[in-house]
Design a protein around this motif. Structure first.
Motif, PDB file in Angstrom:
ATOM      1  N   VAL A  32      84.817  -6.647  15.175  1.00 41.37           N
ATOM      2  CA  VAL A  32      83.997  -5.752  14.347  1.00 41.37           C
ATOM      3  C   VAL A  32      83.363  -6.520  13.196  1.00 41.37           C
ATOM      4  CG1 VAL A  32      84.057  -3.716  12.875  1.00 41.37           C
ATOM      5  CG2 VAL A  32      85.363  -3.744  14.996  1.00 41.37           C
ATOM      6  N   ALA A  33      84.120  -7.427  12.577  1.00 44.54           N
ATOM      7  CA  ALA A  33      83.569  -8.207  11.464  1.00 44.54           C
ATOM      8  C   ALA A  33      82.417  -9.086  11.935  1.00 44.54           C
ATOM      9  CB  ALA A  33      84.671  -9.051  10.832  1.00 44.54           C
ATOM     10  N   ALA A  34      82.552  -9.717  13.105  1.00 48.37           N
ATOM     11  CA  ALA A  34      81.475 -10.556  13.629  1.00 48.37           C
ATOM     12  C   ALA A  34      80.235  -9.718  13.932  1.00 48.37           C
ATOM     13  CB  ALA A  34      81.945 -11.281  14.890  1.00 48.37           C
ATOM     14  N   TYR A  35      80.427  -8.498  14.415  1.00 47.97           N
ATOM     15  CA  TYR A  35      79.285  -7.621  14.695  1.00 47.97           C
ATOM     16  C   TYR A  35      78.569  -7.231  13.394  1.00 47.97           C
ATOM     17  CZ  TYR A  35      76.675  -3.480  16.180  1.00 47.97           C
ATOM     18  OH  TYR A  35      75.677  -2.569  16.399  1.00 47.97           O
ATOM     19  N   ILE A  36      79.350  -6.836  12.382  1.00 46.99           N
ATOM     20  CA  ILE A  36      78.750  -6.439  11.106  1.00 46.99           C
ATOM     21  C   ILE A  36      78.058  -7.627  10.445  1.00 46.99           C
ATOM     22  CG2 ILE A  36      79.271  -5.587   8.792  1.00 46.99           C
ATOM     23  CD1 ILE A  36      81.509  -3.932   9.972  1.00 46.99           C
ATOM     24  N   ASP A  37      78.645  -8.815  10.580  1.00 44.97           N
ATOM     25  CA  ASP A  37      78.089  -9.996   9.933  1.00 44.97           C
ATOM     26  C   ASP A  37      76.687 -10.305  10.442  1.00 44.97           C
ATOM     27  OD1 ASP A  37      78.058 -12.324   8.323  1.00 44.97           O
ATOM     28  OD2 ASP A  37      78.662 -13.530  10.049  1.00 44.97           O
ATOM     29  N   ARG A  38      76.408  -9.984  11.688  1.00 45.83           N
ATOM     30  CA  ARG A  38      75.110 -10.306  12.271  1.00 45.83           C
ATOM     31  C   ARG A  38      74.098  -9.184  12.122  1.00 45.83           C
ATOM     32  NH1 ARG A  38      78.762 -13.494  14.369  1.00 45.83           N
ATOM     33  NH2 ARG A  38      78.190 -15.510  15.256  1.00 45.83           N
ATOM     34  N   LEU A  39      74.497  -8.075  11.538  1.00 53.65           N
ATOM     35  CA  LEU A  39      73.544  -6.997  11.278  1.00 53.65           C
ATOM     36  C   LEU A  39      72.671  -7.344  10.074  1.00 53.65           C
ATOM     37  CD1 LEU A  39      75.799  -3.827  11.727  1.00 53.65           C
ATOM     38  CD2 LEU A  39      74.073  -4.707  13.317  1.00 53.65           C
ATOM     39  N   PRO A  40      71.425  -6.909  10.060  1.00 52.97           N
ATOM     40  CA  PRO A  40      70.560  -7.184   8.900  1.00 52.97           C
ATOM     41  C   PRO A  40      70.964  -6.336   7.704  1.00 52.97           C
ATOM     42  CG  PRO A  40      69.433  -5.759  10.464  1.00 52.97           C
ATOM     43  CD  PRO A  40      70.723  -6.159  11.123  1.00 52.97           C
ATOM     44  N   GLY A  41      70.505  -6.739   6.545  1.00 50.43           N
ATOM     45  CA  GLY A  41      70.754  -5.971   5.336  1.00 50.43           C
ATOM     46  C   GLY A  41      70.169  -4.577   5.428  1.00 50.43           C
ATOM     47  N   GLY A  42      70.934  -3.588   4.977  1.00 49.07           N
ATOM     48  CA  GLY A  42      70.489  -2.212   5.054  1.00 49.07           C
ATOM     49  C   GLY A  42      70.900  -1.502   6.329  1.00 49.07           C
ATOM     50  N   ALA A  43      71.556  -2.203   7.261  1.00 48.72           N
ATOM     51  CA  ALA A  43      71.980  -1.567   8.512  1.00 48.72           C
ATOM     52  C   ALA A  43      73.099  -0.568   8.243  1.00 48.72           C
ATOM     53  CB  ALA A  43      72.452  -2.621   9.508  1.00 48.72           C
ATOM     54  N   ASP A  44      73.103   0.478   9.043  1.00 48.18           N
ATOM     55  CA  ASP A  44      74.107   1.528   8.903  1.00 48.18           C
ATOM     56  C   ASP A  44      75.430   1.030   9.495  1.00 48.18           C
ATOM     57  OD1 ASP A  44      75.600   3.805   8.753  1.00 48.18           O
ATOM     58  OD2 ASP A  44      74.200   5.084   9.819  1.00 48.18           O
ATOM     59  N   ILE A  45      76.457   0.916   8.675  1.00 41.88           N
ATOM     60  CA  ILE A  45      77.769   0.468   9.153  1.00 41.88           C
ATOM     61  C   ILE A  45      78.806   1.565   8.924  1.00 41.88           C
ATOM     62  CG2 ILE A  45      77.308  -1.988   8.917  1.00 41.88           C
ATOM     63  CD1 ILE A  45      78.757  -1.965   6.263  1.00 41.88           C
ATOM     64  N   SER A  46      78.362   2.821   9.011  1.00 41.06           N
ATOM     65  CA  SER A  46      79.305   3.921   8.923  1.00 41.06           C
ATOM     66  C   SER A  46      80.135   3.982  10.199  1.00 41.06           C
ATOM     67  CB  SER A  46      78.567   5.244   8.713  1.00 41.06           C
ATOM     68  OG  SER A  46      77.740   5.527   9.825  1.00 41.06           O
ATOM     69  N   VAL A  47      81.246   4.695  10.130  1.00 44.11           N
ATOM     70  CA  VAL A  47      82.156   4.785  11.272  1.00 44.11           C
ATOM     71  C   VAL A  47      81.456   5.421  12.473  1.00 44.11           C
ATOM     72  CG1 VAL A  47      84.260   5.881  12.110  1.00 44.11           C
ATOM     73  CG2 VAL A  47      84.232   4.798   9.857  1.00 44.11           C
ATOM     74  N   LYS A  48      80.698   6.481  12.255  1.00 46.48           N
ATOM     75  CA  LYS A  48      80.034   7.166  13.364  1.00 46.48           C
ATOM     76  C   LYS A  48      79.008   6.272  14.050  1.00 46.48           C
ATOM     77  CE  LYS A  48      80.606  11.889  11.639  1.00 46.48           C
ATOM     78  NZ  LYS A  48      79.915  13.140  11.263  1.00 46.48           N
ATOM     79  N   THR A  49      78.248   5.518  13.254  1.00 45.66           N
ATOM     80  CA  THR A  49      77.233   4.649  13.845  1.00 45.66           C
ATOM     81  C   THR A  49      77.866   3.481  14.580  1.00 45.66           C
ATOM     82  OG1 THR A  49      75.663   5.249  12.109  1.00 45.66           O
ATOM     83  CG2 THR A  49      75.204   3.249  13.347  1.00 45.66           C
ATOM     84  N   LEU A  50      78.909   2.889  14.016  1.00 43.52           N
ATOM     85  CA  LEU A  50      79.578   1.782  14.703  1.00 43.52           C
ATOM     86  C   LEU A  50      80.198   2.237  16.013  1.00 43.52           C
ATOM     87  CD1 LEU A  50      81.328  -0.008  11.688  1.00 43.52           C
ATOM     88  CD2 LEU A  50      79.288  -0.757  12.927  1.00 43.52           C
ATOM     89  N   ALA A  51      80.708   3.472  16.041  1.00 41.71           N
ATOM     90  CA  ALA A  51      81.340   3.977  17.269  1.00 41.71           C
ATOM     91  C   ALA A  51      80.334   4.122  18.406  1.00 41.71           C
ATOM     92  CB  ALA A  51      82.020   5.316  16.987  1.00 41.71           C
ATOM     93  N   LYS A  52      79.042   4.258  18.087  1.00 42.47           N
ATOM     94  CA  LYS A  52      78.027   4.386  19.122  1.00 42.47           C
ATOM     95  C   LYS A  52      77.705   3.039  19.783  1.00 42.47           C
ATOM     96  CE  LYS A  52      75.745   8.272  16.792  1.00 42.47           C
ATOM     97  NZ  LYS A  52      74.482   8.738  16.147  1.00 42.47           N
ATOM     98  N   HIS A  53      78.012   1.941  19.101  1.00 40.52           N
ATOM     99  CA  HIS A  53      77.622   0.628  19.601  1.00 40.52           C
ATOM    100  C   HIS A  53      78.812  -0.260  19.948  1.00 40.52           C
ATOM    101  CE1 HIS A  53      73.430   1.371  18.383  1.00 40.52           C
ATOM    102  NE2 HIS A  53      73.937   1.913  17.287  1.00 40.52           N
TER     103      HIS A  53
END
Length: 278
Positions: A32-53
């Protein structure tokens, strides 16, 4: 992308991305940390949005984010908008691939971000590298300009001058250009030439900017607080300090309960009698 104020924000002074940035974390947290690290600034990292991907449920992701919070990779909090007359506080979520200790995050809330060795994680501080960012830049000058090849002693002596450039906002490219542009032919004393350029071309100090007001959540109990309260990374209750107990409310007597029930019952009977019959 998230709504303004709710997306991912990168913490300052992060190191370059590598393949083992999250090797110290459990597999799920590392993924999960590696996925968030590669997201651009301003990306939605809420629990609901992460669960979709990601192949994890919301409960698992909520636990994972809390674990990243405790490991020093993520902090949630609020920030006051500077430069405006409003009293608006917006929600922020900061992420860093370099694990930060509680002292670093407390300094971050004050706008006083530690640099180099101070910004390292506790594990990295125990094995402090011998080469700084400034030293590496000086040692690599010979690749760009062979006439500026320096010895190890010269790099160590000139590194504090380069570090001062970094403190004033310069990056590696601007320092390298200032040292290699328009070189005389031949260069008799590379170290003396570099010292002169680092001194004479030193950029001015940046204007003092008032840091924004921030309130981060405690790493353990999740309660938001100011930097002074989180100086140790946790709130007073988490540090074991005595918290004054709340005064217990006086118990309600049984007679009062029966009296209230009787009054309510009588009022209900009266309303039923007053209803017109059809």
């Amino acid at each position: 992308m998230a709504n303004p104020g709710y997306g991912k924000r990168d913490a300052p002074d992060q190191r370059p991305r590598t393949n083992h940035d999250f090797a110290h974390l459990p597999p799920r947290e590392a993924a999960v940390a590696a996925y968030i690290d590669r997201l651009p600034g301003g990306a939605d990292i809420s629990v609901k949005t992460l669960a979709k991907h990601l192949p994890y449920g919301q409960c698992a992701l909520r636990t994972t984010l809390n674990n990243l919070h405790q490991a020093g990779h993520l902090r949630r909090g609020r920030e006051h908008l500077t430069g405006t007359s409003s009293q608006l506080w917006i929600t922020r979520t900061w992420f860093t691939r370099t694990a930060r200790g509680d002292d670093w995050w407390a300094a971050f809330t004050r706008g006083d971000v530690p640099t180099e060795y101070e910004a390292q994680s506790p594990a990295e501080q125990r094995s402090r590298p011998t080469r700084s960012r400034a030293f590496i830049l000086l040692a690599a000058l010979g690749r760009t300009a062979p006439a500026l090849s320096l010895s190890q002693a010269d790099c160590a002596a000139l590194a504090p001058l380069v570090a001062e450039w970094f403190e004033r906002g310069a990056n590696e490219e601007s320092v390298r250009h200032a040292l290699t542009a328009g070189l005389p032919t031949p260069v008799h004393h590379p170290a003396a030439l570099i010292r002169g350029r680092l001194t004479s071309k030193l950029p001015p100090e940046p204007a003092a900017v008032r840091p924004p007001l921030r309130m981060l959540e405690c790493a353990k109990c999740g309660v938001p607080g100011r930097a002074e309260a989180l100086a140790g990374g946790v709130c007073g209750e988490c540090r074991g300090e005595t918290v004054p107990p709340r005064a217990p409310s006086a118990p309600v007597a049984a007679s009062a309960v029966h009296a209230y029930a009787a009054t309510t019952r009588a009022a209900l009977i009266d309303r039923r009698r007053e209803r017109p019959r059809v």
